[in-house]
Enzyme design. Structure first.
Site, PDB file in Angstrom:
ATOM      1  N   SER A   1       0.853  -1.195   0.000  1.00  0.00           N
ATOM      2  CA  SER A   1       0.000   0.000   0.000  1.00  0.00           C
ATOM      3  C   SER A   1       0.884   1.239   0.000  1.00  0.00           C
ATOM      4  CB  SER A   1      -0.888   0.014   1.242  1.00  0.00           C
ATOM      5  OG  SER A   1      -1.386   1.322   1.429  1.00  0.00           O
TER       6      SER A   1
ATOM      7  N   HIS B   1      -8.349   1.069  -3.907  1.00  0.00           N
ATOM      8  CA  HIS B   1      -9.238   0.849  -2.763  1.00  0.00           C
ATOM      9  C   HIS B   1      -9.931   2.174  -2.460  1.00  0.00           C
ATOM     10  CE1 HIS B   1      -9.510  -0.223   1.832  1.00  0.00           C
ATOM     11  NE2 HIS B   1     -10.694  -0.089   1.258  1.00  0.00           N
TER      12      HIS B   1
ATOM     13  N   MET C   1     -12.144   4.510  -0.505  1.00  0.00           N
ATOM     14  CA  MET C   1     -12.789   4.795   0.784  1.00  0.00           C
ATOM     15  C   MET C   1     -13.417   6.180   0.629  1.00  0.00           C
ATOM     16  SD  MET C   1      -9.709   3.213   3.057  1.00  0.00           S
ATOM     17  CE  MET C   1      -8.588   3.333   1.652  1.00  0.00           C
TER      18      MET C   1
END
Ligand code: DX5
Ligand code: ZN
Length: 229
Positions: free
Chosen positions: A8, A66, A68
């Site tokens: 990440s 990802h 969010m």
């Protein structure tokens, strides 16, 4: 089982982001995990499609976005154009989960659904057959460097049972607090795709850390093999 390591970049040095993604891919990353936070769905603010487009030419592995963010749909085409291969979102952040899944596929990306520690897997009842990836959060989303929540292990095992019953290849990803020390136990619970931010970017040698993770994964899978026979 093919295990994938997804560093990440949330824990990368943003002042040197191009060099950081290049280094982590050369060190053996299978994916680049790209955390998008909006200070609304989660209490932090990170990077968007322009940064994704900037790193895309530098990496020859899939970019695993990802999201969010809430709402989700508005930004999906932007990330597809920016080079995302996988787009994962949280069901609580979309008013129409099934429609968002279709939108991501229509944009040419693979689609993942993410489960916070308190989000039940029942969301999978009606959409699992459409998914390419299930993401089990092992921390509450928003920040790197948090500790692994052990309840994620049972949840991974339940997600693995559901995926094995499904009729297609679906990756099972885990995100949050993954380290060399716990990756074997996480693999035994059923994960095949491992996000790791601080454990890799906080280490002095990315290649060594990724290699150490793979050694642990091999050991875990050999043990599972012995137990099965
Ligand atoms: C948290 C992010 C994670 C984070 C993981 O909301 O989704 O991807 O970067 O960081 P570590 O591996 O440090 O827990
Ligand atoms: Zn993430």
């Amino acid at each position: 089982m093919k295990a994938r390591i997804a560093p990440s970049i949330l824990s990368a040095d943003f002042a040197r982001l191009g060099a950081e993604v290049t280094a982590v891919v050369e060190a053996g990353a299978d994916l680049v995990h790209f955390d998008v936070m909006d200070n609304h769905y989660v209490p932090n603010l990170t990077i968007g499609p322009m940064v994704c487009a900037a790193i895309h030419p530098l990496v020859n592995v899939p970019i695993d976005v990802h999201l969010m963010v809430k709402p989700v749909d508005r930004v999906v085409p932007d990330f597809a154009k920016a080079g995302a291969s996988i787009v994962t979102f949280h069901p609580e952040a979309s008013e129409h989960v099934d429609r968002t899944i279709d939108l991501i596929h229509d944009c040419g990306c693979r689609v993942g659904l993410a489960f916070n520690p308190a989000t039940p897997l029942q969301w999978l009842d009606h959409v699992l057959e459409k998914l390419d990836l299930v993401l089990i959060m092992s921390v509450n989303p928003g920040f790197g460097g948090q500790s692994f929540i052990s309840g994620a292990l049972d949840k991974l095992a339940e997600a693995r049972r559901r995926i094995d019953r499904a009729n297609r290849s679906i990756w099972l990803e885990v995100d949050g607090g993954v380290k060399v020390e716990n990756i074997a136990a996480i693999a035994r619970a059923g994960a095949d795709t491992f996000v790791a931010g601080s454990a890799i970017f906080g280490s002095t040698n990315y290649e060594q850390t990724i290699a150490d993770m793979r050694t642990e994964l091999t050991r875990a899978l050999e043990e599972a093999d012995v137990e099965a026979h």
